[in-house]
Design an enzyme around this catalytic site. Sequence first.
Site, PDB file in Angstrom:
ATOM      1  N   GLY A 156       0.860  -1.190   0.000  1.00  5.08           N
ATOM      2  CA  GLY A 156       0.000   0.000   0.000  1.00  5.08           C
ATOM      3  C   GLY A 156       0.890   1.231   0.000  1.00  5.08           C
ATOM      4  NE  ARG A 157      -2.677   5.154   1.671  1.00  3.90           N
ATOM      5  CZ  ARG A 157      -3.995   4.998   1.522  1.00  3.90           C
ATOM      6  NH1 ARG A 157      -4.655   5.691   0.639  1.00  3.90           N
ATOM      7  NH2 ARG A 157      -4.660   4.162   2.291  1.00  3.90           N
ATOM      8  NE  ARG A 239      -3.911  -1.212  13.611  1.00  4.91           N
ATOM      9  CZ  ARG A 239      -3.392  -0.015  13.338  1.00  4.91           C
ATOM     10  NH1 ARG A 239      -2.083   0.151  13.308  1.00  4.91           N
ATOM     11  NH2 ARG A 239      -4.183   1.020  13.147  1.00  4.91           N
ATOM     12  CD  GLU A 268      -0.132  -1.766  19.884  1.00 10.14           C
ATOM     13  OE1 GLU A 268      -0.720  -0.679  19.988  1.00 10.14           O
ATOM     14  OE2 GLU A 268       0.435  -2.122  18.861  1.00 10.14           O
ATOM     15  CG  HIS A 287       0.977   1.691  17.758  1.00  9.74           C
ATOM     16  ND1 HIS A 287      -0.071   0.788  17.712  1.00  9.74           N
ATOM     17  CD2 HIS A 287       0.915   2.386  16.599  1.00  9.74           C
ATOM     18  CE1 HIS A 287      -0.736   0.946  16.567  1.00  9.74           C
ATOM     19  NE2 HIS A 287      -0.153   1.912  15.870  1.00  9.74           N
TER      20      HIS A 287
HETATM   21  C1  GLV Z   1      -1.495   3.771  13.348  1.00  7.32           C
HETATM   22  O1  GLV Z   1      -1.226   2.667  13.719  1.00  7.32           O
HETATM   23  C2  GLV Z   1      -2.453   4.056  12.335  1.00  7.32           C
HETATM   24  O2  GLV Z   1      -3.129   3.129  11.862  1.00  7.32           O
HETATM   25  O3  GLV Z   1      -2.557   5.226  11.978  1.00  7.32           O
HETATM   26  C1  GLV Z   2      -1.645   3.038   4.677  1.00  5.36           C
HETATM   27  O1  GLV Z   2      -2.190   4.104   4.570  1.00  5.36           O
HETATM   28  C2  GLV Z   2      -1.214   2.190   3.590  1.00  5.36           C
HETATM   29  O2  GLV Z   2      -1.875   2.238   2.550  1.00  5.36           O
HETATM   30  O3  GLV Z   2      -0.216   1.490   3.718  1.00  5.36           O
END
Ligand code: GLV
Ligand code: GLV
Length: 321
Positions: A156-157, A239, A268, A287
């Site tokens: 992803g991003r 996660r 967590e 985190h």
């Molecule tokens: C952090 O873990 C988020 O999902 O922004």
């Molecule tokens: C989070 O925003 C991702 O796309 O990895």
Amino acid sequence: MAAKIVVTQPVHPEALDRLRAAGHEVVALDSPRGLPADEVRKATDGADALLSQLTDRLTADVFEKTSLRIVATIATGYDNIDARAASEAGVVVTHTPDVLTDATADLAMTLMLAVARHIPESDTTVRSGTTGPFRLLHEPMGIDISGATLGIVGLGRIGEAVAQRAHFGFGMKILYTARSQHSAAEERFAAERLPLEQLLAQSDVVSLHAPLTDETRHLINRESLSLMRPNAILVNTGRGGLVSEVDLAAALQSGQIAGAGLDVFENEPDVHPDLLACGPRAVLTPHVGSATAKTRAAMTALAVDNILAVLAGDPPRNPVP
Ligand code: GLV
Ligand code: GLV
């Protein structure tokens, strides 16, 4: 029309000011921890909007006959929210992608390097005053990150931002797994898409960037760890639930893999005692992937933008997919 907005946990004061300046009533709870579902339900009775964080639990119960029109979570991941139940109840859910991509990718690189070059352990050694002069045969020796092979799980991003850093900054070879092919990334980073098993077997570093879903829970377990190389490093800034902590601790203890850099945990803020017992082979952070001043402020501002848009009858900027 004035709406009622509930804010679950402390946020930047400017965010509350902006919501109030738009004429809305703001109920700012200052719960030091995430709210369980029954408390969210109670707190949102008669409310129009909820500004929430990833430690709040927003199960289907929260959305039953709710008055809410929008939930804006100040996070990109939204596995704490039953988004389907929200959608069925007509509640818009928004998140804060993009603005935290760079900060989180930076932390993934930081953890990778910290594990490979034994940074926390070295710091402790220097402070203990027991280091001698320069030694050619210094132990523990590090692992080269430059030129190594990086396996990115979930392009992803954030995964792509890690690929960019790793490829252009460190000359790493990029492998990835993803549900679909990312042709542009393949071209840009000379990245190769592989099934997870092959990626694990061929990578020196494996970095996790997939969302937590029923499909990805414990993606990294005893079986998948057994495919990894003995010099391999696992990095998780996604996660905690993507990894079985017990299985990872066993793999670190037995030398199945060389180390792990973890920013996220299954339960967590607790960390499994087996993982804590692994010593410097595991580098742990609480985190903080997005925790730079600029990024956290941008995330909060974006969540507020989304609330103000929906309350004004406009489309949200960042609805969850
Ligand atoms: C952090 O873990 C988020 O999902 O922004
Ligand atoms: C989070 O925003 C991702 O796309 O990895």
